[in-house]
Design a protein around this motif. Structure first.
Motif, mmCIF file in Angstrom:
data_model
loop_
_atom_site.group_PDB
_atom_site.id
_atom_site.type_symbol
_atom_site.label_atom_id
_atom_site.label_comp_id
_atom_site.label_asym_id
_atom_site.label_seq_id
_atom_site.Cartn_x
_atom_site.Cartn_y
_atom_site.Cartn_z
ATOM 1 N N SER A 1 5.799 86.176 64.366
ATOM 2 C CA SER A 1 6.096 85.081 63.434
ATOM 3 C C SER A 1 5.011 85.043 62.372
ATOM 4 N N ARG A 2 5.419 84.780 61.134
ATOM 5 C CA ARG A 2 4.422 84.711 60.073
ATOM 6 C C ARG A 2 4.327 83.318 59.444
ATOM 7 N N ASN A 3 5.124 82.364 59.946
ATOM 8 C CA ASN A 3 5.005 80.994 59.451
ATOM 9 C C ASN A 3 5.457 80.037 60.546
ATOM 10 N N PRO A 4 5.097 78.768 60.438
ATOM 11 C CA PRO A 4 5.449 77.810 61.492
ATOM 12 C C PRO A 4 6.945 77.708 61.759
ATOM 13 N N GLY A 5 7.760 77.820 60.722
ATOM 14 C CA GLY A 5 9.204 77.710 60.914
ATOM 15 C C GLY A 5 9.755 78.787 61.819
ATOM 16 N N GLU A 6 9.250 80.008 61.691
ATOM 17 C CA GLU A 6 9.751 81.105 62.507
ATOM 18 C C GLU A 6 9.419 80.909 63.979
ATOM 19 N N ILE A 7 8.221 80.467 64.282
ATOM 20 C CA ILE A 7 7.869 80.292 65.695
ATOM 21 C C ILE A 7 8.616 79.111 66.290
ATOM 22 N N ARG A 8 8.806 78.061 65.514
ATOM 23 C CA ARG A 8 9.587 76.927 66.033
ATOM 24 C C ARG A 8 11.033 77.342 66.283
ATOM 25 N N GLU A 9 11.586 78.147 65.379
ATOM 26 C CA GLU A 9 12.962 78.623 65.558
ATOM 27 C C GLU A 9 13.066 79.499 66.802
ATOM 28 N N ASN A 10 12.136 80.430 66.986
ATOM 29 C CA ASN A 10 12.179 81.306 68.150
ATOM 30 C C ASN A 10 12.084 80.516 69.452
ATOM 31 N N TRP A 11 11.234 79.521 69.467
ATOM 32 C CA TRP A 11 11.090 78.695 70.673
ATOM 33 C C TRP A 11 12.415 77.981 70.983
ATOM 34 N N ALA A 12 13.031 77.395 69.956
ATOM 35 C CA ALA A 12 14.297 76.683 70.156
ATOM 36 C C ALA A 12 15.387 77.654 70.618
ATOM 37 N N LEU A 13 15.435 78.837 70.037
ATOM 38 C CA LEU A 13 16.448 79.818 70.407
ATOM 39 C C LEU A 13 16.286 80.291 71.842
ATOM 40 N N MET A 14 15.051 80.463 72.273
ATOM 41 C CA MET A 14 14.809 80.902 73.642
ATOM 42 C C MET A 14 15.276 79.867 74.654
ATOM 43 N N HIS A 15 15.325 78.607 74.251
ATOM 44 C CA HIS A 15 15.682 77.537 75.179
ATOM 45 C C HIS A 15 17.056 76.922 74.893
ATOM 46 N N THR A 16 17.854 77.569 74.043
ATOM 47 C CA THR A 16 19.202 77.093 73.749
ATOM 48 C C THR A 16 20.168 77.511 74.857
ATOM 49 N N PRO A 17 20.936 76.588 75.438
ATOM 50 C CA PRO A 17 21.875 76.968 76.504
ATOM 51 C C PRO A 17 22.938 77.941 76.002
ATOM 52 N N ILE A 18 23.215 78.967 76.802
ATOM 53 C CA ILE A 18 24.268 79.936 76.506
ATOM 54 C C ILE A 18 25.173 80.002 77.742
ATOM 55 N N PRO A 19 26.484 79.833 77.591
ATOM 56 C CA PRO A 19 27.372 79.795 78.770
ATOM 57 C C PRO A 19 27.425 81.136 79.492
ATOM 58 N N ALA A 20 27.590 81.084 80.800
ATOM 59 C CA ALA A 20 27.669 82.299 81.619
ATOM 60 C C ALA A 20 28.825 83.191 81.187
ATOM 61 N N GLU A 21 29.920 82.578 80.758
ATOM 62 C CA GLU A 21 31.084 83.360 80.348
ATOM 63 C C GLU A 21 30.771 84.253 79.145
ATOM 64 N N PHE A 22 29.862 83.807 78.293
ATOM 65 C CA PHE A 22 29.449 84.619 77.142
ATOM 66 C C PHE A 22 28.937 85.979 77.609
ATOM 67 N N TRP A 23 28.071 85.973 78.636
ATOM 68 C CA TRP A 23 27.480 87.214 79.131
ATOM 69 C C TRP A 23 28.525 88.057 79.875
ATOM 70 N N ALA A 24 29.370 87.401 80.652
ATOM 71 C CA ALA A 24 30.404 88.136 81.380
ATOM 72 C C ALA A 24 31.353 88.834 80.413
ATOM 73 N N ASP A 25 31.732 88.146 79.351
ATOM 74 C CA ASP A 25 32.635 88.720 78.367
ATOM 75 C C ASP A 25 31.954 89.837 77.581
ATOM 76 N N LEU A 26 30.658 89.687 77.371
ATOM 77 C CA LEU A 26 29.887 90.726 76.691
ATOM 78 C C LEU A 26 29.973 92.047 77.469
ATOM 79 N N LYS A 27 29.923 91.946 78.796
ATOM 80 C CA LYS A 27 30.050 93.142 79.637
ATOM 81 C C LYS A 27 31.487 93.668 79.622
ATOM 82 N N ARG A 28 32.452 92.777 79.673
ATOM 83 C CA ARG A 28 33.854 93.218 79.666
ATOM 84 C C ARG A 28 34.197 93.997 78.402
ATOM 85 N N ARG A 29 33.582 93.615 77.309
ATOM 86 C CA ARG A 29 33.831 94.283 76.030
ATOM 87 C C ARG A 29 32.982 95.547 75.860
#
Length: 334
Positions: A295-323
């Motif tokens: 990260s080179r600015n505060p916005g990027e590190i805050r965004e990365n932190w939020a993205l790492m902790h954003t809920p992602i449904p299990a079906e998303f990953w299962a479908d990713l494998k099916r495809r």
């Protein structure tokens, strides 16, 4: 490792947290970052909860280490984990060009490769001086691989195996450093180091991502079997998974562009950020202790932190494998 060292490693890696801070951009990678911006970025990382910080002498010829050390000096030393690297010594040289190795306006040093035992010890001493800190938790042997050294990489690896690896093992056993390993972009030297030495942790960039799972078949099982941990860097493959056009720090080839378009379309179907999926996919394997993103600015590190902790449904990953977009055997977040 003895029982005491294993316990120390466990505590060290647990303290890193899920997301770490990669400080290459703060060495002015590709563009200048002011001292104030660097300090604000590191402060923002601390404020959101980041406790693992990775730097290297190579990043701006010591500039990144200086900036990281100055910022972290404000916090209790036992409250964070710091890693830096050996393998390149910095030699004072006021005649160096403005741009070196992609870093703009770094400190006035030239880089000399040195993977010897003496070189590793000298590099650590110099890093401690630039950091202004009392110890380094993790030391990585930097870029001891084909992508950096070409056909000479096996000779350089042999120097490291007989030099830096032995020195770092001694320093770990003496309690001078907490752990050591390799910081590389290729899996081959990691597999060789597992055979030739007793590393604790690897910093591996770009080899376990949504676009490249080459670490899956051999390295991940080998690390699990040996109790060696992984810190994964390059979760966006140098920008392609973050909306850019580069892969491996070069113009992305057509197959990677097409694959990224398919991943982005899949994410759109589920209303999931591609960047969030990229970060969280890296952190799923049991051997992975931490994922780092630069990260080179505060916005990027805050965004990365939020993205790492954003809920992602299990079906998303299962479908990713099916495809067929990730291997069936790839671990996914729970």
């Amino acid at each position: 490792m003895n029982d005491k060292q294993e316990l120390q490693l466990k505590r060290l890696m647990e303290a890193t947290g899920a997301l770490g801070f990669g400080a290459a951009p703060l060495g002015n990678l590709y563009a200048r970052v002011t001292d104030d911006q660097a300090d604000q970025t590191l402060t923002a990382a601390w404020d959101v909860g980041v406790r693992y910080f990775d730097t290297a002498p190579f990043y701006g010829c010591g500039l990144s280490e200086q900036r990281v050390g100055k910022a972290l000096a404000r916090y209790p030393r036992d409250a964070f984990v710091l890693s830096t690297k050996v393998g390149r010594l910095l030699v004072p040289d006021r005649t160096v060009p403005e741009i070196q190795h992609g870093y703009v306006g770094g400190l006035p040093f030239r880089v000399e490769y040195d993977y010897s035992a003496d070189g590793a010890r000298r590099s650590i001493e110099a890093s401690l001086s630039r950091l202004g800190l009392d110890r380094i938790d993790i030391v990585y042997i930097h870029d001891i691989a084909q992508d950096t050294h070409g056909d000479d990489w096996l000779r350089q690896y042999a120097i490291a195996a007989n030099g830096a690896m032995r020195a770092l093992t001694e320093l770990r056993d003496e309690g001078v450093i907490g752990a050591w390993g390799l910081g590389v972009n290729r899996i081959e030297p990691c597999l060789m180091a597992l055979r030739d030495a007793a590393p604790d942790v690897f910093l591996l960039a770009g080899r376990y991502t949504l676009l490249d799972t080459s670490a899956l078949s051999e390295l991940l099982p080998a690390c699990d079997a040996r109790g060696v941990r992984l810190v994964l860097g390059g979760p966006y493959n140098s920008g392609l998974l973050a909306g850019g056009t580069t892969f491996e720090y070069a113009r992305a080839p057509a197959d990677m562009l097409e694959r990224t378009h398919r991943l982005a379309a899949h994410c759109a179907r589920y209303g999931v950020s591609l960047k969030a999926a990229a970060l969280q996919f890296c952190g799923a394997p049991s051997a992975v202790a931490c994922v780092i993103a630069g990260s080179r600015n505060p916005g990027e590190i805050r965004e990365n932190w939020a993205l790492m902790h954003t809920p992602i449904p299990a079906e998303f990953w299962a479908d990713l494998k099916r495809r067929g977009l990730i291997p069936d055997e790839a671990p996914v977040p729970h």
